[in-house]
Write an enzyme that holds these catalytic residues in place. Structure first.
Site, PDB file in Angstrom:
ATOM      1  CB  CYS A  99       3.258   2.001 -12.349  1.00  0.00           C
ATOM      2  SG  CYS A  99       4.803   1.928 -11.409  1.00  0.00           S
TER       3      CYS A  99
ATOM      4  N   GLY B 162       0.839  -1.184  -0.040  1.00  0.00           N
ATOM      5  CA  GLY B 162       0.077  -0.107   0.079  1.00  0.00           C
ATOM      6  C   GLY B 162       0.862   1.428   0.007  1.00  0.00           C
ATOM      7  N   GLY B 163       2.141   1.192   0.333  1.00  0.00           N
ATOM      8  CA  GLY B 163       3.097   2.276   0.250  1.00  0.00           C
ATOM      9  C   GLY B 163       2.452   3.732   1.038  1.00  0.00           C
TER      10      GLY B 163
ATOM     11  CG  ASP C 123       4.602  -0.834   1.970  1.00  0.00           C
ATOM     12  OD1 ASP C 123       4.287  -0.716   0.589  1.00  0.00           O
ATOM     13  OD2 ASP C 123       5.873  -0.839   2.342  1.00  0.00           O
TER      14      ASP C 123
HETATM   15  C1  LIG Z   1       4.201   0.726  -6.298  1.00  0.00           C
HETATM   16  S1  LIG Z   1       4.623   0.938  -4.298  1.00  0.00           S
HETATM   17  C2  LIG Z   1       2.822   1.182  -3.909  1.00  0.00           C
HETATM   18  C3  LIG Z   1       2.082   2.328  -4.254  1.00  0.00           C
HETATM   19  C4  LIG Z   1       0.837   2.401  -3.239  1.00  0.00           C
HETATM   20  N1  LIG Z   1      -0.084   1.317  -3.602  1.00  0.00           N
HETATM   21  C5  LIG Z   1       0.017   3.688  -3.484  1.00  0.00           C
HETATM   22  O1  LIG Z   1      -0.904   3.514  -4.483  1.00  0.00           O
HETATM   23  O2  LIG Z   1       0.227   4.674  -2.992  1.00  0.00           O
HETATM   24  C6  LIG Z   1       4.972  -0.508  -4.026  1.00  0.00           C
HETATM   25  C7  LIG Z   1       5.113  -0.948  -2.680  1.00  0.00           C
HETATM   26  O3  LIG Z   1       5.869  -2.100  -2.221  1.00  0.00           O
HETATM   27  C8  LIG Z   1       6.109  -1.939  -1.057  1.00  0.00           C
HETATM   28  N2  LIG Z   1       7.181  -3.326  -1.079  1.00  0.00           N
HETATM   29  C9  LIG Z   1       8.254  -3.685  -1.653  1.00  0.00           C
HETATM   30  N3  LIG Z   1       8.620  -4.771  -1.494  1.00  0.00           N
HETATM   31  C10 LIG Z   1       7.746  -5.345  -0.295  1.00  0.00           C
HETATM   32  C11 LIG Z   1       7.607  -6.424   0.471  1.00  0.00           C
HETATM   33  N4  LIG Z   1       8.752  -7.308   0.489  1.00  0.00           N
HETATM   34  N5  LIG Z   1       6.887  -6.463   1.253  1.00  0.00           N
HETATM   35  C12 LIG Z   1       5.729  -5.695   1.381  1.00  0.00           C
HETATM   36  N6  LIG Z   1       5.858  -4.621   0.630  1.00  0.00           N
HETATM   37  C13 LIG Z   1       6.792  -4.447  -0.094  1.00  0.00           C
HETATM   38  C14 LIG Z   1       7.032  -0.787  -1.056  1.00  0.00           C
HETATM   39  O4  LIG Z   1       7.516  -0.426   0.137  1.00  0.00           O
HETATM   40  C15 LIG Z   1       6.286   0.292  -1.990  1.00  0.00           C
HETATM   41  O5  LIG Z   1       5.572   1.104  -1.044  1.00  0.00           O
END
Ligand SMILES: C[S@@+](CC[C@H](N)C(=O)[O-])C[C@H]1O[C@@H](n2cnc3c(N)ncnc32)[C@H](O)[C@@H]1O
Length: 450
Positions: A388, A273-274, A293
């Site tokens: 994306c 969810g970032g 996240d």
């Molecule tokens: C594309 S961004 C998400 C953007 C978010 N959905 C939004 O709309 O604001 C991807 C996210 O994946 C998270 N992430 C990366 N590896 C991860 C993991 N192993 N477990 C959980 N989250 C992870 C990152 O911290 C990042 O926030």
């Protein structure tokens, strides 16, 4: 090749988000000057070149480096707009500009001189800034330690775009091929469009629309309530933002939320969810959101933003390569971490850094996280997977491999996403034209066991 059209810089103070109206004198580095003598060049150009040095060194992303630099420099709004335009434009055209500069340079060009020459070449060849102004400004800038002034003078006078380069020469060959595989006959138009400045999109409430119009901003094309906006001031200075009536989001990013359909009253897991942009949009649609996240610091940012919007969501920290102890939900969104190859208009530096190996690493992580998301989807429930990115490996291939290994999941037709999309294996790819990003989106239904 169609040589890039000659365009004048269209400073857009609003886009920087950091433009201020103070006319403080600045040094080449954009720091406050003690002397009243103005520098013999526009400080916006000095700041652009400094930001580009750090981005080209791989030390930072353009958006954050620019935001920090503009905040510290406190340039007048017009200059902040020029600086933004020079940084993003130079990065968008960098491969083409490098090709134009190469025959005029011998050996390795030091980074500072390279950044300066690229920016000067962008002004001359793309913006059509008069040659005497380009030479004067960048030679004076070179004298402050960016490179040999005589070399800068000679190169900027002679640099020309090679006559036969197509627009996709602003992408590495392998990445241009990914775009062609994704968009077929539309690819040429898409690649050309990726060189345009990224417009600002805001999801607006009716009050937000009225307030922006009353303040003098211009509203353009709209996908539902996501509207293309030309602000008359920095976003944070608008009443709509302060009141929680406006949320920046690309229409293609909103399409991932739309892909879930009607979520009013439903419990939704927002995985990866970032900073909670999609969580906010889900909450605005009436969902009870749990956003997961591994980056706890992003939860803080998400909470603050939701509070501004007058919305609520729950947060949970977990590494989603393993299954967290959470009850499954009827609606799950996995907006997986990816290479961002569909966001080149707003993150042009990605194309300078991305390699096929990085794509494969991203795909391996996405496959693991999709397995976790599957376990967290209740029987009969919906799982939306989005990235994306427009690469085959991160989109259709990850999902097809998942479907092959998990026959209890079936792809479903997507509801109206409002943005244009083309079919791509078990999902769709939004078409990155006119400021819309490229997202792969698939909607998967978990069958109920008999
Ligand atoms: C594309 S961004 C998400 C953007 C978010 N959905 C939004 O709309 O604001 C991807 C996210 O994946 C998270 N992430 C990366 N590896 C991860 C993991 N192993 N477990 C959980 N989250 C992870 C990152 O911290 C990042 O926030």
């Amino acid at each position: 090749m169609t040589a890039p059209r000659s365009r004048r810089a269209k400073p857009n103070a609003a886009k920087s988000g950091a433009a201020k109206s103070s006319a403080a004198k600045t040094s080449p580095a954009g720091e406050p000057r003690s002397s009243a003598t103005p520098p013999p060049f526009n400080p916006a150009r000095a700041l652009s070149v400094r930001v580009l040095v750090s981005v080209l060194a791989g030390e930072s992303y353009a958006a954050s480096a620019l935001d920090q630099a503009l905040t510290r420099a406190n340039l007048p709004g017009r200059d902040a707009g020029l600086c933004t335009h020079l940084v993003y434009g130079t990065l968008r055209y960098a491969p083409l500009l490098e090709a134009a500069l190469a025959p005029l340079l011998r050996g390795e060009t030091p980074l500072k001189a390279r950044a300066l020459l690229l920016t000067g070449a962008f002004e001359k060849l793309v913006l059509g800034t008069p040659l005497h102004a380009v030479v004067n400004e960048y030679v004076n800038l070179a004298k402050t330690g960016f490179g040999p002034p005589a070399l800068v003078n000679a190169v900027l006078r002679r640099v020309e775009i090679p006559a036969s380069l197509p627009p996709e020469d602003t992408l590495p060959v392998w990445l241009a091929e990914q775009y062609r595989a994704a968009y077929g006959e539309r690819a040429a138009a898409v690649l050309k469009d990726l060189l345009e400045p990224q417009p600002l999109w805001l999801r607006l409430t009716p009050a937000g629309r009225e307030s922006l119009l009353a303040e003098g901003s211009e509203l353009g094309a709209a996908y539902g309530d996501v509207v293309r906006v030309q602000l008359d001031r920095p976003l944070r200075g608008t009443d709509a933002f302060e009141q929680g009536w406006a949320q920046p989001i690309n229409p293609a990013s909103f399409a991932c939320v739309r892909a879930l359909g009607d979520v009013d009253g439903a419990r939704v897991l927002d995985l990866a969810g970032g900073a909670g942009i999609k969580a906010a949009m889900l909450a605005a649609s009436g969902a009870r959101v749990l956003s997961v996240d591994r980056a706890t610091n992003k939860h803080h940012a998400a909470r603050e933003n939701l509070e501004r919007l007058g919305l609520e969501a729950q947060f949970f920290s977990a590494d989603l390569t393993k299954v967290p102890a959470l009850p499954p939900a009827d609606f799950v969104l996995l907006d997986a971490p990816c290479t961002g190859s569909g966001t080149l208009r707003s993150h042009p530096e990605i194309k300078l850094r991305l390699t096929p190996d990085v794509v494969q690493e991203a795909a391996a992580l996405q496959a693991q996280m999709l397995e976790t998301a599957a376990v967290l989807t209740a029987p009969g429930g919906l799982l939306v997977y989005s990235v994306c990115s427009v690469t085959q490996a991160e989109g259709p291939e990850v999902v097809q491999q998942f479907l092959n290994a998990n026959p209890e999941f079936q792809p479903e037709a997507l509801p109206d996403l409002l943005v244009e999309a083309v079919s791509s294996g078990p999902g769709v790819l939004t078409v990155p034209l006119e400021g819309v990003d490229g997202f792969f989106i698939a909607r998967l239904r978990r069958q109920v066991a008999e």
